[in-house]
Design an enzyme around this catalytic site. Structure first.
Site, PDB file in Angstrom:
ATOM      1  N   THR A  29       0.822  -1.202   0.000  1.00  0.00           N
ATOM      2  CA  THR A  29       0.000   0.000   0.000  1.00  0.00           C
ATOM      3  C   THR A  29       0.863   1.263   0.000  1.00  0.00           C
ATOM      4  OG1 THR A  29      -0.138  -0.269   2.401  1.00  0.00           O
ATOM      5  CG2 THR A  29      -2.018  -1.034   1.081  1.00  0.00           C
ATOM      6  N   MET A  64      -0.754   0.089   7.529  1.00  0.00           N
ATOM      7  CA  MET A  64      -1.035  -0.674   6.304  1.00  0.00           C
ATOM      8  C   MET A  64       0.224  -1.352   5.787  1.00  0.00           C
ATOM      9  SD  MET A  64      -3.875   1.406   4.050  1.00  0.00           S
ATOM     10  CE  MET A  64      -2.953   2.940   3.924  1.00  0.00           C
ATOM     11  N   HIS A  65       1.364  -0.664   5.894  1.00  0.00           N
ATOM     12  CA  HIS A  65       2.629  -1.275   5.484  1.00  0.00           C
ATOM     13  C   HIS A  65       2.925  -2.537   6.302  1.00  0.00           C
ATOM     14  CE1 HIS A  65       4.790   2.220   3.201  1.00  0.00           C
ATOM     15  NE2 HIS A  65       3.704   1.784   2.595  1.00  0.00           N
ATOM     16  N   ASP A  66       2.639  -2.461   7.607  1.00  0.00           N
ATOM     17  CA  ASP A  66       2.874  -3.634   8.458  1.00  0.00           C
ATOM     18  C   ASP A  66       2.053  -4.826   7.984  1.00  0.00           C
ATOM     19  OD1 ASP A  66       4.612  -2.171  10.022  1.00  0.00           O
ATOM     20  OD2 ASP A  66       3.133  -1.695  11.572  1.00  0.00           O
TER      21      ASP A  66
END
Length: 248
Positions: A136, A228-230
């Site tokens: 994302t 979101m990256h996680d």
């Protein structure tokens, strides 16, 4: 050897930041990040300047994260918040003009949109290509694109990760001037010359007022992008996409 980031006075009160990391094609190399941080620090401490023009070299404005940086993000060894590239123009006290004479890619395009004024090139490509790799968007892209381009076009750019020529974006009704590449800097200079006629204190006061909602709203969105990256960087296939698709 030329400097990766060059500061040059373009007239009384006008300072140009030129990004020219030819080795990395203006991806966010450590040299480019450090050079931009130093440049904006110099500008902040110099009361002679009233307006900044941020530009790139040849066909490149800014190209986003390096492949190594993206792989480090995928491995959980880094976060894009380790530098504040995305907010340097926003937090600069005086107005910033992004003269995007060349391609603006991923976080590089988002960084340019955080300026107070934007000038695009008809021939160049602009893209938020994060989803091309399966993760994302970051760099405040999910915040600044809807603010500057409108929700419909922003959603399309963010979700599809397509490339758009400046001429196509102009036809889509973006609210920025789009001119031939060789005229981008000239157009930015004409705009800068109208700004330097005003008192510096008034420029600073009005910019503070106009961008206050952006400065206040950005941190919460950055937190959401990191979350979101996680969730998305660790998905199967993301590292393979970064390894095989980067630069294409």
């Amino acid at each position: 050897m030329e400097q990766v980031v060059e500061l040059k006075e373009m007239g009384e009160g006008i300072i140009r930041i030129k990004m020219q990391d030819r080795v990395s094609k203006n991806t966010f190399s450590m040299e480019l990040i450090a050079g931009l941080a130093d440049a904006f620090k110099t500008i902040r401490n110099e009361p002679r300047y009233k307006v900044v023009i941020l530009t790139g070299y040849d066909n490149y404005f800014a190209s986003g994260g390096t492949q190594d940086q993206l792989l480090a993000l995928a491995d959980g060894k880094a976060k894009f918040t380790e530098s504040d590239l995305y907010s340097m123009a926003l937090n600069c006290p005086i107005p910033v003009i992004s003269a995007m004479q060349g391609h603006g890619i991923g976080g590089g395009f988002a960084m340019g949109l955080f300026a107070d004024f934007v000038v695009l090139s008809r021939e160049s490509f602009y893209t938020t290509n994060f989803m091309k790799y399966g993760f994302t968007p970051g760099m405040g892209a999910t915040f600044i694109l809807p603010k500057k381009l409108g929700i419909s076009l922003a959603q399309e750019m963010l979700l599809t990760a397509k490339n758009y020529r400046g001429e196509e974006l102009q036809m889509r009704g973006i609210p920025f001037p789009v001119v031939p590449r060789e005229q981008v800097l000239e157009h930015a200079l004409e705009l800068a010359e109208t700004l330097v006629e005003k008192p510096r204190a008034s420029l600073i006061a009005l910019k503070d007022h106009l961008v206050a909602p952006l400065r206040e709203g950005l941190p919460a969105v950055i937190e959401q992008e990191v979350m979101m990256h996680d969730k998305t960087f660790g998905q199967p296939g993301v590292k393979d996409r970064i390894s095989t698709l980067f630069g294409r």
